[in-house]
Scaffold this active site. Structure first.
Site, PDB file in Angstrom:
ATOM      1  CB  VAL A 172      -0.847 -11.720   7.700  1.00 15.40           C
ATOM      2  CG1 VAL A 172      -0.211 -10.405   6.779  1.00 15.40           C
ATOM      3  CG2 VAL A 172      -0.349 -12.927   7.153  1.00 15.40           C
ATOM      4  NE  ARG A 180      -1.890  -1.696   3.449  1.00 15.48           N
ATOM      5  CZ  ARG A 180      -2.349  -1.868   4.784  1.00 15.48           C
ATOM      6  NH1 ARG A 180      -3.657  -1.283   5.098  1.00 15.48           N
ATOM      7  NH2 ARG A 180      -1.673  -2.583   5.817  1.00 15.48           N
ATOM      8  CG  ASP A 215      -2.074  -4.329  12.962  1.00 16.39           C
ATOM      9  OD1 ASP A 215      -0.994  -4.733  12.797  1.00 16.39           O
ATOM     10  OD2 ASP A 215      -2.821  -4.028  12.074  1.00 16.39           O
ATOM     11  CD  GLU A 232      -3.857   3.092  15.553  1.00 18.16           C
ATOM     12  OE1 GLU A 232      -3.027   3.126  16.377  1.00 18.16           O
ATOM     13  OE2 GLU A 232      -3.718   3.651  14.318  1.00 18.16           O
ATOM     14  CE  LYS A 279       0.603  -2.240   9.353  1.00 18.89           C
ATOM     15  NZ  LYS A 279      -0.291  -2.741  10.323  1.00 18.89           N
ATOM     16  CE1 TYR A 287      -5.476   2.397  10.198  1.00 16.85           C
ATOM     17  CE2 TYR A 287      -4.626   1.872   8.230  1.00 16.85           C
ATOM     18  CZ  TYR A 287      -5.806   2.262   8.941  1.00 16.85           C
ATOM     19  OH  TYR A 287      -6.978   2.096   8.497  1.00 16.85           O
ATOM     20  CG  HIS A 308      -2.300  -0.778  15.082  1.00 15.42           C
ATOM     21  ND1 HIS A 308      -3.692  -0.922  15.318  1.00 15.42           N
ATOM     22  CD2 HIS A 308      -2.316  -0.804  13.724  1.00 15.42           C
ATOM     23  CE1 HIS A 308      -4.439  -0.928  14.479  1.00 15.42           C
ATOM     24  NE2 HIS A 308      -3.549  -0.607  13.430  1.00 15.42           N
TER      25      HIS A 308
END
Length: 366
Positions: free
Chosen positions: A298, A15, A270, A118, A75, A94, A96
């Site tokens: 994953v 991505r 995550d 998130e 990510k 993101y 996490h």
């Protein structure tokens, strides 16, 4: 503002944080966008597409971080990126944090402003920047679960939807949020027998009203979960606690109650995972087996379908990127309560309570 879009360097992450369309919207507002060479390639966007939209292409990730004031990613930064993040950066991605103390410590040390997709939260409690990836992950969890039920991959050797004369698989979905609903919808569409569990009775009533007859709802408790395990073929973990670690709904001892070849897919990986035996895996090595139970966890599941995921994600992140670019992070968060809830770490201080609690660290109000 100077905005940087680096290549995602996490394993098999294809991505990209911004499409050419997003670049165009920013550059026409007189912002400068630096895109790392080939950053969009995995999602089907090419350097020339970004140049036509007004971006400046830079060769290396170091160049992008050095040139930018705001970094827009998909990510969380990985260890190779930690040293590139400086105190003048606003990083929008993101994160996490609750699942990684090392990342949390690194971002505290960087003194950057970290805004997490998130935890951006609307007044109704919904998480607008998490929804599209939850939709992708929920649907993909069934695709992957169905594949890993095949015998050559050590699954039970059962077809999810069965055939005439042979009953379908039993699917247990833990969590009735976006992930759970999408997973149940996909599994039901393939003909499986589905039970979806949650502790929110209002949500269970809603699910019962919108799902087909092969989807059943049940209140989630350890007793009820254990009762299903001996006859369940595929379990989807889709429980989310905003910004916090996921609860462990499947413990190690429960694996022995499952039949050999049962598949469990932990979409909550995550956030630390909702199975006790969960550990993050990659698209290169997506599964492992414990007590004859196939684990799929994953950590960037939507990265396997990068075009769909990138467009779905950037559709919802771009308005916030524009706000941050136009106003700067302080004014943008002051003027937008939803965006303000995305603030996790600010200049070395944890400003999101659940992250501080996860690692017993000091919490300060933003």
């Amino acid at each position: 503002m100077k905005i940087g879009v680096p290549i995602e360097i996490k394993n098999n992450e294809n991505r990209v944080g911004m499409t050419p369309s997003g670049v165009f919207e920013l550059t026409k507002r007189n912002h400068t966008v630096f895109v790392q060479k080939d950053a969009g390639f995995g999602s089907g966007f090419f350097n020339e597409d970004y140049v036509k939209a007004g971006a400046i292409i830079l060769d290396t990730i170091e160049d992008v971080y050095a040139a930018a004031e705001m970094i827009v990613k998909v990510k969380e930064p990985i260890e190779k990126e930690y040293a590139l993040i400086k105190s003048h950066h606003t990083v929008f991605t993101y994160f996490h944090f609750a699942s990684s103390e090392a990342l949390t410590d690194a971002m505290i040390e960087s003194k950057a402003v970290c805004i997490a997709y998130e935890t951006v939260e609307d007044a109704d409690g919904s998480l607008p920047l998490l929804i599209p990836m939850s939709e992708v992950a929920g649907r993909m969890s069934i695709q992957q679960g169905a594949k890993y039920l095949e015998k050559p991959i050590k699954g039970r050797g059962i077809l999810l939807g069965g055939i005439p004369g042979v009953p379908p698989a039993h699917v247990l979905v833990l969590g009735g949020g976006i992930v759970g609903i999408q997973a149940a919808k996909m599994a039901a569409g393939l003909g499986a027998n589905v039970t979806i569990m949650d502790v929110n009775m209002k949500q269970l009533r809603h699910i019962a009203n919108i799902m087909p007859e092969n989807v059943h709802t049940e209140f989630s408790s350890e007793y009820n979960i254990r009762r299903h395990l001996p006859q369940t073929d595929l379990i989807i973990g889709g429980v989310l606690l905003k910004g916090a670690k996921a609860p462990k709904l499947i413990t190690r001892d429960m694996l022995k109650e499952m039949r050999p070849g049962t598949v469990i897919v932990d979409v909550a990986v995550d956030q630390g995972g909702c199975f006790e035996t969960t550990r993050p895996t990659t698209h290169e090595e997506p599964t492992y087996i414990i007590d004859d139970v196939v684990h799929y966890s994953v950590a960037n599941m939507p990265g396997a379908v990068p075009y769909t995921s990138t467009v779905g994600l950037t559709n919802v992140t771009l308005p916030y990127v524009i706000k941050l670019a136009n106003e700067g992070w302080e004014k943008a968060c002051e003027n937008n309560a939803s965006l303000a809830k995305g603030l996790n770490v600010v200049h070395g201080k944890i400003v999101y309570k659940e992250i501080a609690e996860a690692f017993d660290l000091e919490f300060e109000m933003a």
